[in-house]
Every structure is written in structure tokens, then in C-alpha cells.
Motif scaffolding. Sequence first.
Motif, PDB file in Angstrom:
ATOM      1  N   PHE A   5      57.738  60.488  16.335  1.00  0.00           N
ATOM      2  CA  PHE A   5      58.330  60.923  15.073  1.00  0.00           C
ATOM      3  C   PHE A   5      58.554  59.726  14.163  1.00  0.00           C
ATOM      4  CE2 PHE A   5      60.583  65.133  16.352  1.00  0.00           C
ATOM      5  CZ  PHE A   5      59.346  65.660  16.694  1.00  0.00           C
ATOM      6  N   SER A   6      58.476  59.966  12.871  1.00  0.00           N
ATOM      7  CA  SER A   6      58.856  58.938  11.902  1.00  0.00           C
ATOM      8  C   SER A   6      60.385  58.819  11.877  1.00  0.00           C
ATOM      9  CB  SER A   6      58.351  59.310  10.514  1.00  0.00           C
ATOM     10  OG  SER A   6      59.001  60.485  10.040  1.00  0.00           O
ATOM     11  N   TYR A  64      64.582  68.574  22.915  1.00  0.00           N
ATOM     12  CA  TYR A  64      63.507  68.760  21.936  1.00  0.00           C
ATOM     13  C   TYR A  64      62.704  67.472  21.755  1.00  0.00           C
ATOM     14  CZ  TYR A  64      61.128  69.578  17.503  1.00  0.00           C
ATOM     15  OH  TYR A  64      60.175  69.690  16.528  1.00  0.00           O
ATOM     16  N   LEU A  65      63.375  66.338  21.647  1.00  0.00           N
ATOM     17  CA  LEU A  65      62.673  65.073  21.456  1.00  0.00           C
ATOM     18  C   LEU A  65      61.825  64.715  22.673  1.00  0.00           C
ATOM     19  CD1 LEU A  65      65.505  62.986  19.731  1.00  0.00           C
ATOM     20  CD2 LEU A  65      63.446  63.898  18.660  1.00  0.00           C
ATOM     21  N   ARG A  90      67.525  59.401  24.548  1.00  0.00           N
ATOM     22  CA  ARG A  90      68.558  58.795  25.377  1.00  0.00           C
ATOM     23  C   ARG A  90      69.879  58.698  24.611  1.00  0.00           C
ATOM     24  NH1 ARG A  90      67.173  52.932  26.992  1.00  0.00           N
ATOM     25  NH2 ARG A  90      67.740  52.613  24.804  1.00  0.00           N
ATOM     26  N   ALA A  91      69.810  58.296  23.343  1.00  0.00           N
ATOM     27  CA  ALA A  91      71.028  58.214  22.540  1.00  0.00           C
ATOM     28  C   ALA A  91      71.683  59.582  22.404  1.00  0.00           C
ATOM     29  CB  ALA A  91      70.709  57.633  21.161  1.00  0.00           C
ATOM     30  N   SER A  92      70.885  60.623  22.172  1.00  0.00           N
ATOM     31  CA  SER A  92      71.440  61.970  22.046  1.00  0.00           C
ATOM     32  C   SER A  92      72.029  62.451  23.365  1.00  0.00           C
ATOM     33  CB  SER A  92      70.366  62.945  21.569  1.00  0.00           C
ATOM     34  OG  SER A  92      69.961  62.667  20.245  1.00  0.00           O
ATOM     35  N   THR A  99      67.847  65.361  14.302  1.00  0.00           N
ATOM     36  CA  THR A  99      69.182  65.322  14.929  1.00  0.00           C
ATOM     37  C   THR A  99      70.229  65.952  14.017  1.00  0.00           C
ATOM     38  OG1 THR A  99      69.432  63.050  14.077  1.00  0.00           O
ATOM     39  CG2 THR A  99      68.696  63.309  16.345  1.00  0.00           C
ATOM     40  N   MET A 100      70.129  65.749  12.696  1.00  0.00           N
ATOM     41  CA  MET A 100      71.065  66.378  11.773  1.00  0.00           C
ATOM     42  C   MET A 100      70.923  67.897  11.813  1.00  0.00           C
ATOM     43  SD  MET A 100      70.925  63.817   8.472  1.00  0.00           S
ATOM     44  CE  MET A 100      71.941  64.931   7.508  1.00  0.00           C
TER      45      MET A 100
END
Length: 873
Positions: free
Chosen positions: A551-552, A543-544, A503-505, A560-561
Motif C-alpha cells: 500500500f502507498s 486486512y493489511l 504489527r502496529a495495529s 486504518t482511519m
Amino acid sequence: FGAKRIAAMATRRRVQRLSEDVGTPPRTRTSTRIHGKEKRGRKAWKDAVLAGLVLGLGLLLGVSLEAKSLLLLPQPLPKEASEVQFAEARAMEHVHVLADRIGTRVVGTKGYQDAVLYLLDQAKELEKLGRDVFYVEVDLQVASGSFPLKFLNKWITNTYANITNVVVKIVPREGTPKPGSGVLVSSHFDTTVGGTPGASDCAACVSVVLEAGRAYLAAGRPMPFPVVLLLNGAEEPFLIGAHAFLLHHRWAKDVSKVINVESTGSHGPDLVYQSAGEDIPNALKRSPYPTFSVVAQDLFTLGIIPQDSDFRIYSQCNWTEHTGRKKLYGLDMAILLDSYVYHTQSDQIGRIKPGTVQRMGENVLFLMREFAKTDILDTRSYQTGTYFEIRRKLGISYSKKQAMVLHSAPLALAVVLIGWHINKFGGAIAVLRSILRHMTSFILSAVLPGALGLTCAYISRQPMQWYSQPIIAVIAFVPAGFAGVMLPHCRWNEGVNNFEAARASACSALFTGLISFGLTTSGGNSAYLFAASSLSSSCAAVYLLSQTRKFSRVRLTLTTMFFHFVPCLLAFPVSVAGFLIVVEKVGFAASVPGNVGITLADFVLGAITGVLVFLVTGGFASVYALATRGKIGASCMLCGSTIFALVFMLVFSQNPYTSDHPKRVWVGHLHEAETSPPSSRVLDYKASWAFGGMDSTPVEALDPVAQAIKGQTIVSPVPLETFEAVYPANLVWRDSLLSTGAPLSGNVPPVLELQSVSRNKNETKHLFFQLQYNTPVWVALKIQGKLHSWSLGNTLPTESDCHACAPYYLVRHVGSNGPWDFALETDDIEGKLRIDLSSVSSEPTPLVKALTHNWPDWIAVMGGELFKSTWVY
């Protein structure tokens, strides 16, 4: 079931007896939960530290590589190099003559005439070199004229008399070139008032044009289309040399493309910061050292960078009537770094770093050949599309129409993504809150470092501590900017799942997509930076969402990076180069009196640095903050940068200026007329010293200035009209002062004489004037009254200082020694005309030099003799 329960009870009793034997309390369910929570907390901190290290090292590596690539210069070639190659050593011989032997080259001065004779001799040497393969013709143009120009939102009428251009035309002997298909290579050799020798601006540029022309002829490979070399004699007084060539020269109709060579610094890459024509970037991508970005062009177009060049005349004015073409295709390139001594007496040949001229010269020679061998530029759209390069290796360009699609598509993708997964993202309210957090993140990225800079400058009363050491600004403002980016996304929760990170992405993609769409629809071409970030955020969100296993924290951050690697690669060049340019340009950006002036530069640099930090990290900072519980990290960065800035500013406060990074101070010997009779040729003048600053450090705070005005009556601030002769520089001298008691110079001031008056049948009155001056000066006339027409052009561009103020006409004049005649026509027979006459000498007078000869070398003195009088008719 009963047997298992009995066995469990027995085990608990056995553990309890064992605990009593060793003196430890029994382990309960509560203690087990606390222990697990502490263990998870320690793991979270380890993950946060690891992710922070990865992020910090990645950003540091990216900045270091980009800075190294930006400052990398080629090995300069010696005079013994092949004749067909561009050799910096040969080009620097021209710089040595123009800057060292001749020196100041203001229009009309002896140095200007000496430069014309030298360049004419060098042009004739080119004529001898190309006899076998080329027709080479040399022409000395002397022109007069006028044209309206709007600069810094103010209309002026530029007039000029007897300015000189040296022009060389190179045409292949074989074949018949298509009319109007040649390439113009232009640079100026004149300098501005104030006494600068102009080694980098622009003797180095002229040397590049001469050496590139020599190498082009020596190669003996004629291209299908002609090449015209224009050694422009009047760029500094507002672009009049370029106007004179296109309006009056017979070869103007033979060119359709232009390469304008400029400089505002003494070393670094030559950046193509303006272009006209969709096909121009295709040639740039193949140049030896490609360095170009449409971001710089957008900043110029929006007026954020208050500078100009001859390229504006070539690419924006309508020349259909004179040349058969509306505008010229082409590009504008300039050396931008090390502008600390730009337009000062310290602009010496020793400041030019080896390899700078070599790099620019090889690029100019390649582009000259490229433009002269093809006519494809004339068949495409004149509009400028999007163009940029990555690490001087890969060039990318696409048209305006393609940009509309490419820069708008990420927004549509983000909208579809959020709408499709709105339930997984917690509903519309949760999405809206996330978007608002991204908006707040963008605002705080500028506000926090800006406020930090403002606070430190206000408390220490010493602005611009970073001026000679930009690393100080990096340490102080970059952490504060990143803290501002992260803070809105931080929270104290135990963990974050894939859906929250997605959601943040997705919301980041929507926010940056909106910025990209807004820039594109408003005509900007720099939206590719935000479009790339939006697209990467959408890919990361998809992707997420596709992963079923949680994910850790470290993996979320690294994921994300990874998706934002390309946006960071695009943003690094803009951020590094932009930061360096802003640090240097702030030295002559503006001065404002009072506390606002003291804090202005620090606030601006802090805010811009924060925006550049958001440009690099804004795409993945939200997930990083969520995954690492970044509130503590953001707070630590903000507190750390604040403590560093305050301690340095207060404890280690020092003079931010050095001989290599001087403080610009204008010192004028001002003569103001006490009376203004309309017919008298002799006016009584009173003299004073005028001091003007060009950055945030107050002029009166400088010890040399304080000593010079000690015991004298001070007037501060000085009205802007006092320095009207050097417009638009007077717009940035708001922190200025006058001191009485200066001696009269004894020089003859310019005189405005009314030659005759006549009345027409249509009830208008003609007034014929003659401006008389004996020394080379720049003149400004502020005409107040009702005009019907004049001899200075077909238009009457008016200006007004406020809505209720009377309009006026602003005229600037530059020319060689001698009288200048002009006429005004008014239909107000009984009314009066008021003309305020201002002038400035070409360089500091002996009295100015005597006043400032003991000043330290960290002050760059710019000055001259000013005359100001008022005439009423």
C-alpha cells in the motif's frame, strides 16, 4: 550478448558527446539513485501532507458536528400550547416566582417558607386538575432525623430538624395498582448558603416536575401504576430531604422507581449520568432527546467528580426495613453545561437558555409515563450495565454479564492474532517494543500538554487564561496531545510495508484490549470505548495482512482511519462533552497555595485534554506516524502549540474572568471565641475577614481583596477547621487568608448548653445538650473524646486527620429556628469531651455586602457570617 554490449557502449558514448555539447555532466548510476531518492522523498512529503489534511479535516468535522449536536435545543413551546404538552413558558413562570420574587431559599429562612407555601398552592392546583380520572392527594411533610454519610472519604453524621417536603400522589381511579410499583419524580427547591437565588439549581428542576405533572394529568390517560411527585426541601445540606421522605413518609413504600431531576448548569442537554437497573436504558433509548452515557456514572462512582445528588440516597442506601425494598431503580438526570455561575449570586433566570427546560421537560414527561405503565423494572437485575447513545439518535445498552464478554473478547482476539503471525511481525522482541511504544504514547499524550500548561502558567503567573475562551485550550493542548500520541511511533525510515503497519495495529489492539479488560474486571462500564478501538485495530491488522500488494502511505493512513470510524464516533461525544465540562468545573474544583496552586488547573486541563485526544486518535495514530514519517509533523505540532501558548500567555495575558465566567470568592465574617468556659452562655469573640478561593488564581492577587485587607495583619493559609461549618467546601479552600480588624456584627451566636448529667449503673455517663440558635444556620460539631453511644443514631462513625491523631466525630445539623436537643454517652467517667462548634449564616450579612458592594462583576461573591467556639466538658 556481445552485440548488445557493443550497442550499449555506443549509446553511452553518444550520450556523453551530447552532454558535452550542451554543457551538462553525464548521467551516472549514482546520480540516478540520488534523483530517485529525492523523487521518492518529495512523494513521501506529498503523501504525508495529504494524509495530514484528511486527518485534520476529519477530526475537525467530527468535533464540529458533535458540538453542534450537543448544544442543539428544541424550540420552546408558549403558554398557549396544548394542555397535554409540556410548555417551557408555563414552567418558567414557576422559575420566575422561586428565583426572582422569593430568591434565596436556605432551610429555615423566610424565603424557604415562602417557597413551601407557593409550591403547596401549585400542588393543590394539580389536585383540582385530576379529579375526574385520577385520585390526587397532596401532603406537606415536616420531618426530623439523622443518618451517617460518607462524602469525599470522610464520615459525617447528618442531622436535621423540621425540614419540609411537598409531596403529590397521583393514582388512577380504575384498577388496583400493585403495591410498591409506583414511580417517584423528585427534585429539590432549596438553595445553598452564600446568597444564590438558585434559578437553575434548582428552581428550573422543580418547574419541570410541576409542569410534567400537570401535562400528565391533563392528558387524562391513567397508567397502571401510581406517580409520586416529591418537591424536596433539603438537598443542599447533604441529601436530607430524600432521606426524610424514604424514612418517614407513608408513601415511600408505594414507589420502586425514581427519576431524580438535578442541575449544575443553566443550558445544554439534560444528561442521564447515573442509573440503577438493567432495563432503565431501554426506556432512555425511546425518549424524545436521548442523552446518556455510562462514562459519567463511572466517573461519579470512582469519585473523580466530587459531587453528589439525592440519587445516592435512593439507589445506594438500604431501605428494606422502612419501605420493603432494598433500593430503588431509576435514573439521575441533570443539566451540566454553563456551570460557571453554579451556587453563586449570578445564577439568575436570565442565564437559562431558551429550549433547555423544554428539552428536559419532554424527557421527564415521557419517562414518567414509561415508568408508570410497566412493572418490568422490578423483575430484572439491579446492576447497571453499559449504556450510551450516538449523536442523540441511536441508543445502545447491554447487561453487566454481556459487558464482561464483549469487553474482554477484543483482548483475546488480539492475543490470538499476534501469536498466529508472530514471525511476520518480526518476533516477540519487535512486538514487545511496539506495545511499549503504545504505552509511552498514552503517557506522553497526557504529559506533554500537561507540562505545556504548567510551564505557561508558571512563567506568566496568570493561570486559567482559557477559562472564558475554551478555544485557547483547544489550540494549545490538542496539537501537543496529538504530538505526544505520535512521537513514540515516529522514525526516519524511507517507507513502511504492510507487515509493519499490521504489527502496529495488532499491538494497538493488544494495548487497548488490556485497558478494556482492566476496566471491566475492576467494575467499570466505560470499557466499551477501548474495546471498540481494540476490535477495530485487530480488523485493520487482519486486512493489511491479507493484502499482497504494497500500500502507498496515503492508502495505509486512510485504511486504518476507515477501520476506526466507529471508535471515533463513540469517542467524540465523550471527548467534546468531557472537555467542556472540565473547563467549567475547574472554576470551583480546588485552590492550593503557592506555585502548585497557580499551575494546577492548567496542568490538569492539559493532561485531561491529551487523554481525550488519545481516546479519539490512539487507535490509528501509530500507523499514521509510520506511514507519514510523522516525527517532523509531531515536532512541528508540539513546537507550534508551545509557541502559541507562550506568546498568548505572555504577550496577550489578560484577566481570564468575565461577568459570564466569574471568579468565585468566599467572603466570611468570622467570629472566633477567645474563651470557652463550659458553663458560661456569654463568650468573648474576636472578628476577622476570611477570604477563600476556589480555583488556581490566588486570592491575594485579586485587586479588590488586596484593597480590602490593606494595612491589616494577614494569616495565610487558614486552617481548614475554620470553615468546618461549610464542609466539604472547606476542603477546596486551601488558598485562603484571614485579615484582622473586622468589626463585630452584634448578632447572637449559637450557644451549646449542657442541660444535665447522669450516671448509669453500667458506669457510663450521659450528657444532655441543647444547641440554641435564633437565626437559620448550618452547624457543624467536631466531638473529641471517647463515646459509647449517642442519640444521633445507632452507629458512631469516627474520623481522624492522620494515623497518629486522635479520632473524632463530625456532626452536621440543619433545621428551622429553635433549640436542638441531643445526648452523648461516654464510658470515660473521668475523661473530658471537647466540642468544637462552627456555624454559617444562610446568606451574606450587611457587613459582608458593604465590604464587597464595589467589587467588579467578574467576582462572584459567596459568603456569610461564621461563628466558631470550643466547649469542654
